[in-house]
Design an enzyme around this catalytic site. Structure first.
Site, PDB file in Angstrom:
ATOM      1  N   HIS A  34       3.847  -4.273   9.280  1.00  0.00           N
ATOM      2  CA  HIS A  34       3.770  -4.132  10.733  1.00  0.00           C
ATOM      3  C   HIS A  34       2.443  -4.616  11.305  1.00  0.00           C
ATOM      4  CE1 HIS A  34       7.038  -1.564   9.537  1.00  0.00           C
ATOM      5  NE2 HIS A  34       6.222  -0.694   8.968  1.00  0.00           N
ATOM      6  N   ASN A  73       8.211  -5.340  -0.488  1.00  0.00           N
ATOM      7  CA  ASN A  73       8.015  -4.180   0.377  1.00  0.00           C
ATOM      8  C   ASN A  73       6.514  -4.109   0.618  1.00  0.00           C
ATOM      9  OD1 ASN A  73       7.753  -1.790   1.717  1.00  0.00           O
ATOM     10  ND2 ASN A  73       8.977  -0.576   0.281  1.00  0.00           N
ATOM     11  N   ARG A  82      12.434   5.194  12.983  1.00  0.00           N
ATOM     12  CA  ARG A  82      11.131   5.864  12.927  1.00  0.00           C
ATOM     13  C   ARG A  82      10.252   5.440  14.113  1.00  0.00           C
ATOM     14  NH1 ARG A  82       8.781   5.337   7.096  1.00  0.00           N
ATOM     15  NH2 ARG A  82       7.438   7.008   7.926  1.00  0.00           N
ATOM     16  N   PRO A  96       0.794  -1.229   0.000  1.00  0.00           N
ATOM     17  CA  PRO A  96       0.000   0.000   0.000  1.00  0.00           C
ATOM     18  C   PRO A  96       0.827   1.281   0.000  1.00  0.00           C
ATOM     19  CG  PRO A  96      -0.122  -1.107   2.134  1.00  0.00           C
ATOM     20  CD  PRO A  96       0.524  -2.059   1.177  1.00  0.00           C
ATOM     21  N   ASN A  97       0.323   2.219  -0.766  1.00  0.00           N
ATOM     22  CA  ASN A  97       0.845   3.593  -0.857  1.00  0.00           C
ATOM     23  C   ASN A  97       2.145   3.720  -1.658  1.00  0.00           C
ATOM     24  OD1 ASN A  97      -1.269   4.777   0.754  1.00  0.00           O
ATOM     25  ND2 ASN A  97      -0.301   3.840   2.542  1.00  0.00           N
ATOM     26  N   ARG A 119       6.771   0.877  13.716  1.00  0.00           N
ATOM     27  CA  ARG A 119       7.402   0.393  12.471  1.00  0.00           C
ATOM     28  C   ARG A 119       8.578  -0.554  12.755  1.00  0.00           C
ATOM     29  NH1 ARG A 119       5.086   3.814   8.493  1.00  0.00           N
ATOM     30  NH2 ARG A 119       4.557   5.812   9.427  1.00  0.00           N
ATOM     31  N   ASP A 160       2.109 -15.085   7.254  1.00  0.00           N
ATOM     32  CA  ASP A 160       1.813 -16.511   7.022  1.00  0.00           C
ATOM     33  C   ASP A 160       2.061 -16.889   5.558  1.00  0.00           C
ATOM     34  OD1 ASP A 160       1.088 -16.906   9.642  1.00  0.00           O
ATOM     35  OD2 ASP A 160      -1.075 -16.949   9.272  1.00  0.00           O
ATOM     36  N   ARG A 200       4.717  11.139  -2.336  1.00  0.00           N
ATOM     37  CA  ARG A 200       4.408  10.767  -0.960  1.00  0.00           C
ATOM     38  C   ARG A 200       5.585  11.082  -0.033  1.00  0.00           C
ATOM     39  NH1 ARG A 200       4.695   4.604   1.289  1.00  0.00           N
ATOM     40  NH2 ARG A 200       3.758   5.096   3.281  1.00  0.00           N
ATOM     41  N   ALA A 211       2.920  -0.601   5.029  1.00  0.00           N
ATOM     42  CA  ALA A 211       2.431  -0.659   6.413  1.00  0.00           C
ATOM     43  C   ALA A 211       1.924  -2.044   6.808  1.00  0.00           C
ATOM     44  CB  ALA A 211       1.341   0.385   6.609  1.00  0.00           C
ATOM     45  N   TYR A 255      10.740   9.276   1.682  1.00  0.00           N
ATOM     46  CA  TYR A 255      10.845   8.229   0.656  1.00  0.00           C
ATOM     47  C   TYR A 255      11.576   8.679  -0.615  1.00  0.00           C
ATOM     48  CZ  TYR A 255       7.496   5.993   3.736  1.00  0.00           C
ATOM     49  OH  TYR A 255       6.891   5.440   4.839  1.00  0.00           O
ATOM     50  N   GLU A 288      13.173  -8.884   2.060  1.00  0.00           N
ATOM     51  CA  GLU A 288      12.288  -7.811   2.532  1.00  0.00           C
ATOM     52  C   GLU A 288      13.010  -6.479   2.341  1.00  0.00           C
ATOM     53  OE1 GLU A 288      11.324  -8.233   6.674  1.00  0.00           O
ATOM     54  OE2 GLU A 288      10.226  -6.329   6.754  1.00  0.00           O
ATOM     55  N   HIS A 319      12.697  -2.144   2.731  1.00  0.00           N
ATOM     56  CA  HIS A 319      12.035  -0.893   3.121  1.00  0.00           C
ATOM     57  C   HIS A 319      12.910   0.259   2.677  1.00  0.00           C
ATOM     58  CE1 HIS A 319       9.028  -3.045   5.269  1.00  0.00           C
ATOM     59  NE2 HIS A 319       9.976  -3.782   5.816  1.00  0.00           N
ATOM     60  N   ILE A 320      12.280   1.215   2.014  1.00  0.00           N
ATOM     61  CA  ILE A 320      13.012   2.370   1.486  1.00  0.00           C
ATOM     62  C   ILE A 320      13.607   3.182   2.639  1.00  0.00           C
ATOM     63  CG2 ILE A 320      12.708   4.550   0.224  1.00  0.00           C
ATOM     64  CD1 ILE A 320      10.405   3.041  -1.326  1.00  0.00           C
ATOM     65  N   SER A 321      12.781   3.422   3.646  1.00  0.00           N
ATOM     66  CA  SER A 321      13.231   4.203   4.807  1.00  0.00           C
ATOM     67  C   SER A 321      13.842   3.274   5.846  1.00  0.00           C
ATOM     68  CB  SER A 321      12.042   4.959   5.408  1.00  0.00           C
ATOM     69  OG  SER A 321      11.092   4.040   5.927  1.00  0.00           O
TER      70      SER A 321
HETATM   71  C1  DQA Z   1       7.996   1.376   4.085  1.00  0.00           C
HETATM   72  C2  DQA Z   1       8.010   1.609   5.592  1.00  0.00           C
HETATM   73  C3  DQA Z   1       6.653   1.354   6.191  1.00  0.00           C
HETATM   74  O1  DQA Z   1       6.670   1.585   7.599  1.00  0.00           O
HETATM   75  C4  DQA Z   1       5.630   2.295   5.580  1.00  0.00           C
HETATM   76  O2  DQA Z   1       4.342   2.033   6.095  1.00  0.00           O
HETATM   77  C5  DQA Z   1       5.635   2.239   4.089  1.00  0.00           C
HETATM   78  C6  DQA Z   1       6.917   2.192   3.393  1.00  0.00           C
HETATM   79  C7  DQA Z   1       9.337   1.756   3.416  1.00  0.00           C
HETATM   80  O3  DQA Z   1       9.544   1.353   2.283  1.00  0.00           O
HETATM   81  O4  DQA Z   1      10.153   2.460   4.029  1.00  0.00           O
HETATM   82  O5  DQA Z   1       4.597   2.305   3.449  1.00  0.00           O
HETATM   83  O6  DQA Z   1       7.778  -0.009   3.831  1.00  0.00           O
END
Ligand code: DQA
Length: 146
Positions: free
Chosen positions: A79, A73, A106, A9-10, A110, A86, A17, A76, A22, A97, A99-101
């Site tokens: 978390h 990735n 944070r 998502p997002n 997270r 599963d 964003r 959210a 990011y 796995e 994560h950009i950030s």
């Molecule tokens: C994220 C980190 C997550 O906590 C956040 O909800 C995202 C992006 C990242 O790529 O840093 O949507 O996965």
């Protein structure tokens, strides 16, 4: 064998964003970055995104069925989603796995991931370059994916 880059998502909003977190790379740029990295590394790469948890589950099930490596990735859902954790447990090929950030710098919510326990590697805080690092790791550590 196709390496499935699955975005949650997002992430379709990348570029606009919260760019201070990011960066300014757009989702379209991220797709190109992954496709180019795949060509350079000799990997077949498919990049996909959804905001819907059930669609991400279906995609992970397809990867499990096909025995395909996954770069995930989950945004959210990382978390919050025991269901995605599963589904990751069912994968047989490597799961990276991303994560950009740097999620550990944070908010505390997270810091926990339902995915990490099932991942062969976790890359956080490297920006969108984390995807290239993940693909490069698959090519080097799992040459059967080529
Ligand atoms: C994220 C980190 C997550 O906590 C956040 O909800 C995202 C992006 C990242 O790529 O840093 O949507 O996965």
């Amino acid at each position: 064998m196709t390496v499935r880059v699955i975005n949650g998502p997002n992430l379709n909003r990348l570029g606009t964003r919260e760019p201070h977190i990011y960066g300014s790379t757009t989702y379209a740029d991220l797709v190109k970055l992954c496709e180019r990295a795949g060509e350079e590394l000799g990997l077949e790469v498919e990049v996909w995104q959804s905001n819907a948890e059930h669609e991400i589950l279906d995609r992970l099930h397809q990867a499990a069925e096909a025995g395909d490596p996954v770069v995930l990735n989950a945004g959210a859902y990382t978390h919050t989603s025991i269901a995605i954790g599963d589904a990751c447990a069912m994968l047989t090929a490597p799961l990276i796995e991303v994560h950009i950030s740097n999620v550990h710098k944070r908010e505390p919510f997270r810091h926990h991931s339902y995915i990490s326990a099932h991942a062969s590697a976790v890359i956080v805080g490297a920006g969108v370059d984390g995807y290239r690092l993940a693909l490069s790791h698959i090519a080097v550590a799992h040459p059967d994916a080529r």
